[in-house]
Enzyme design. Structure first.
Site, PDB file in Angstrom:
ATOM      1  N   GLY A  50     -16.015  63.818  21.577  1.00  0.00           N
ATOM      2  CA  GLY A  50     -15.382  62.838  22.463  1.00  0.00           C
ATOM      3  C   GLY A  50     -14.783  63.535  23.661  1.00  0.00           C
ATOM      4  O   GLY A  50     -14.528  64.751  23.611  1.00  0.00           O
ATOM      5  N   GLN A  55      -9.262  64.811  30.938  1.00  0.00           N
ATOM      6  CA  GLN A  55      -9.667  66.182  30.608  1.00  0.00           C
ATOM      7  C   GLN A  55     -10.601  66.777  31.664  1.00  0.00           C
ATOM      8  O   GLN A  55     -10.761  67.996  31.712  1.00  0.00           O
ATOM      9  CB  GLN A  55     -10.372  66.222  29.249  1.00  0.00           C
ATOM     10  CG  GLN A  55      -9.453  65.924  28.079  1.00  0.00           C
ATOM     11  CD  GLN A  55     -10.223  65.963  26.776  1.00  0.00           C
ATOM     12  OE1 GLN A  55     -10.903  65.019  26.418  1.00  0.00           O
ATOM     13  NE2 GLN A  55     -10.151  67.088  26.074  1.00  0.00           N
ATOM     14  N   CYS A 104     -10.020  69.860  19.631  1.00  0.00           N
ATOM     15  CA  CYS A 104      -9.922  69.275  20.972  1.00  0.00           C
ATOM     16  C   CYS A 104     -10.458  70.270  21.985  1.00  0.00           C
ATOM     17  O   CYS A 104     -10.119  71.456  21.916  1.00  0.00           O
ATOM     18  CB  CYS A 104      -8.458  68.956  21.283  1.00  0.00           C
ATOM     19  SG  CYS A 104      -8.220  68.223  22.911  1.00  0.00           S
ATOM     20  N   LEU A 105     -11.269  69.781  22.932  1.00  0.00           N
ATOM     21  CA  LEU A 105     -11.833  70.687  23.939  1.00  0.00           C
ATOM     22  C   LEU A 105     -10.759  71.241  24.866  1.00  0.00           C
ATOM     23  O   LEU A 105     -10.970  72.244  25.530  1.00  0.00           O
ATOM     24  CB  LEU A 105     -12.923  69.971  24.749  1.00  0.00           C
ATOM     25  CG  LEU A 105     -14.168  69.557  23.954  1.00  0.00           C
ATOM     26  CD1 LEU A 105     -15.164  68.837  24.852  1.00  0.00           C
ATOM     27  CD2 LEU A 105     -14.831  70.754  23.288  1.00  0.00           C
ATOM     28  N   HIS A 146      -7.729  59.803  18.964  1.00  0.00           N
ATOM     29  CA  HIS A 146      -7.538  61.097  19.635  1.00  0.00           C
ATOM     30  C   HIS A 146      -7.784  60.971  21.142  1.00  0.00           C
ATOM     31  O   HIS A 146      -6.968  61.410  21.963  1.00  0.00           O
ATOM     32  CB  HIS A 146      -8.502  62.125  19.015  1.00  0.00           C
ATOM     33  CG  HIS A 146      -8.501  63.467  19.682  1.00  0.00           C
ATOM     34  ND1 HIS A 146      -8.069  64.610  19.067  1.00  0.00           N
ATOM     35  CD2 HIS A 146      -8.867  63.847  20.943  1.00  0.00           C
ATOM     36  CE1 HIS A 146      -8.161  65.629  19.915  1.00  0.00           C
ATOM     37  NE2 HIS A 146      -8.660  65.194  21.048  1.00  0.00           N
ATOM     38  N   GLU A 147      -8.908  60.336  21.500  1.00  0.00           N
ATOM     39  CA  GLU A 147      -9.260  60.225  22.921  1.00  0.00           C
ATOM     40  C   GLU A 147      -8.306  59.284  23.653  1.00  0.00           C
ATOM     41  O   GLU A 147      -7.963  59.519  24.813  1.00  0.00           O
ATOM     42  CB  GLU A 147     -10.714  59.765  23.095  1.00  0.00           C
ATOM     43  CG  GLU A 147     -11.770  60.682  22.485  1.00  0.00           C
ATOM     44  CD  GLU A 147     -11.631  62.143  22.870  1.00  0.00           C
ATOM     45  OE1 GLU A 147     -11.125  62.447  23.970  1.00  0.00           O
ATOM     46  OE2 GLU A 147     -12.012  63.002  22.050  1.00  0.00           O
ATOM     47  N   HIS A 150      -5.266  60.980  24.825  1.00  0.00           N
ATOM     48  CA  HIS A 150      -5.437  61.722  26.084  1.00  0.00           C
ATOM     49  C   HIS A 150      -5.106  60.852  27.300  1.00  0.00           C
ATOM     50  O   HIS A 150      -4.652  61.356  28.324  1.00  0.00           O
ATOM     51  CB  HIS A 150      -6.885  62.219  26.228  1.00  0.00           C
ATOM     52  CG  HIS A 150      -7.179  63.487  25.496  1.00  0.00           C
ATOM     53  ND1 HIS A 150      -6.542  64.676  25.750  1.00  0.00           N
ATOM     54  CD2 HIS A 150      -8.066  63.762  24.504  1.00  0.00           C
ATOM     55  CE1 HIS A 150      -7.023  65.624  24.956  1.00  0.00           C
ATOM     56  NE2 HIS A 150      -7.949  65.094  24.186  1.00  0.00           N
TER      57      HIS A 150
HETATM   58 NI    NI Z   1      -9.104  66.177  22.833  1.00  0.00          NI
END
Ligand code: NI
Length: 181
Positions: A50, A55, A104-105, A146-147, A150
């Site tokens: 995701g 981000q 998480c990226l 999670h997304e 963000h």
């Molecule tokens: Ni993330």
């Protein structure tokens, strides 16, 4: 042309800012469709499941996800998406919480156990600008929560209850992956 965008890491101020809603005019613009395409390819390039617009330095309430086993998530069993959620809101959610591993990226190489609602009911616009309401559960519900965090400048580290679970991917694969905890 699709561009792989730079993914901001924790510490960059934009990762901690709340994003704003996508307007009706923006919805039909090529900027948004370009952004969505770039986000999908950026997510795949980084082996993520995701990605949220903040981000990649776009302060808009939109996210993409695609769930499939990949080298960062070999344990994933479902196959869902790709999906785009624009201006998403959670309209209902389970009382039951499930704690499981997350990455998480924006926190490369880090894993931790995060409690999330077992299911969520989500209202959002899709890539065509049509309103959709659907229920997601399990890992998909986890990815969505999670997304969506963000979009409010929140990271998984803010949700961790058991801070002893913090682990690097290598140690996670070695000591924790595939074990019931
Ligand atoms: Ni993330």
């Amino acid at each position: 042309m699709v561009t792989i965008r730079k993914v901001l890491r924790a510490g960059h101020p934009l990762v901690r800012q709340s994003a704003r809603e996508v307007s009706d005019e923006e919805l039909s613009s090529s900027d948004i469709s370009d952004l969505l395409e770039d986000m999908l390819e950026t997510m795949r390039d980084h082996h993520g499941v995701g990605l949220a617009a903040p981000q990649v330095q776009a302060g808009l309430r939109l996210l993409v996800y695609e769930i499939d086993a990949n080298e960062r998530y070999p344990q994933v069993e479902e196959s869902i998406g790709p999906k785009t959620l624009i201006n998403p809101t959670i309209v209902a959610r389970s009382a039951e919480m499930v704690t499981d591993w997350e990455g998480c990226l924006s926190l490369p190489d880090l894993r931790a156990r995060v409690p999330r609602h077992q299911w969520v009911r989500v209202e959002a616009l899709d890539a065509e600008g049509d309103k959709r309401t659907f229920r997601a559960e399990g890992f998909e519900a986890r990815v969505i929560q999670h997304e969506m965090d963000h979009l409010d400048g929140r990271l998984l580290i803010d949700r961790v209850e058991d801070t002893q679970s913090f682990s690097f991917v290598e140690e996670y694969q070695r000591y924790h992956a595939g074990r019931a905890e």
